[in-house]
Design a protein around this motif. Sequence first.
Motif, PDB file in Angstrom:
ATOM      1  N   ALA A 159       0.825  -1.208   0.000  1.00 56.14           N
ATOM      2  CA  ALA A 159       0.000   0.000   0.000  1.00 56.14           C
ATOM      3  C   ALA A 159       0.861   1.262   0.000  1.00 56.14           C
ATOM      4  N   ALA A 172      -4.730   2.487  -0.208  1.00 66.41           N
ATOM      5  CA  ALA A 172      -5.089   1.218  -0.833  1.00 66.41           C
ATOM      6  C   ALA A 172      -6.566   0.906  -0.591  1.00 66.41           C
ATOM      7  N   LYS A 210      -1.978   2.145  -8.257  1.00 62.90           N
ATOM      8  CA  LYS A 210      -3.178   1.850  -7.487  1.00 62.90           C
ATOM      9  C   LYS A 210      -3.072   0.444  -6.901  1.00 62.90           C
ATOM     10  N   ALA A 211      -3.403   0.299  -5.597  1.00 59.32           N
ATOM     11  CA  ALA A 211      -3.229  -0.985  -4.917  1.00 59.32           C
ATOM     12  C   ALA A 211      -4.525  -1.456  -4.261  1.00 59.32           C
ATOM     13  N   THR A 212      -4.764  -2.766  -4.342  1.00 61.98           N
ATOM     14  CA  THR A 212      -5.810  -3.440  -3.576  1.00 61.98           C
ATOM     15  C   THR A 212      -5.130  -4.446  -2.660  1.00 61.98           C
TER      16      THR A 212
END
Length: 326
Positions: A84, A115, A93-95
């Motif tokens: 993140a 995130a 972009k992070a999940t």
Amino acid sequence: MIGIADIEAAAERIAGHVVRTPTVPSPGLSGLLGAPVTAKLELLQRTGSFKARGATAKLLALGEAERAAGVVAVSGGNHGIAVAVMAAALDVKATVVMPRTAPARSVAMAQDAGASVRLTDGMDEAFALMTRLQEEGLTLVHPFDDPVVIAGQGTVGLEFAEDADGPTDVLVSVGGGGLIAGVAAALRARRPGVRIWGVETEGAQAMSEALAAGGPVPVPLSSIVTTLSAPTVSQLTYDHVSELVTEVLVVPDRDAVQGVLDLAEHAKVWTEPAAGCLLPAARQVLDRVGDGARLGLVVCGGNASTTDVLGWSNRFGLRPQPTEGG
């Protein structure tokens, strides 16, 4: 197998993005254990654990399309924080997928970094959701089953080999095995005579069970130490550990929490049980190898809140232990 050239290349790639953490002799731990101790303080790394190294190495290695798709990570805490924070720093972009048992502080840190955090009922479900999101097009940043990530984690061992004064035995915590695989590869190249010991907690024994079975097997998870709780190791990490590591030791959760208290009392560092487990394992190593041992401890992270540690301490009825002979 990850080679020293891979780790050196990772070190060059991530320089300037991560911290070269202190490697210091610890008089307090030396007195507690009755043998010289050198500690590699990865809890002082960006994001509070070694995980920033592998996450950064992977993020910097992504192609333009992979970056544009966004990344997904699964984590019991530290890998998620690292992905993140480092993804935000690199404008990706992070999940992050975490089990609901992950420390609330870890979830909040990943969210605060920007995130998208997805919570599941357990680690098995978290890994399953990670796989689905990857199939939907997100770029996977795996916590351990990736040679680029392992090479990034191996920079811990590279620095330790350069900075530590001749340890005979180095102890490394084991979750999915990415850290110990990288550290072992680095140390075997730079300090071939050093014995390397892995440490797990009871109820998070994916690597020791794999070694007993001759390969990765799914394991039930019950340890409080979510940051070591991988439902299975990978063939990649298993291959490194089976070839390079002396033995993987297993300690109870209670002893890992005791180790957190003792590290605070004697080393003056605030760690998490994933690092605390090194101290009871160190006593086992000293019993095995006898006089003349000089210990190295990779203090992997410090992302446990005071509330967490006090809660565990009260649950187990613990207090710091006195110095050896004191």
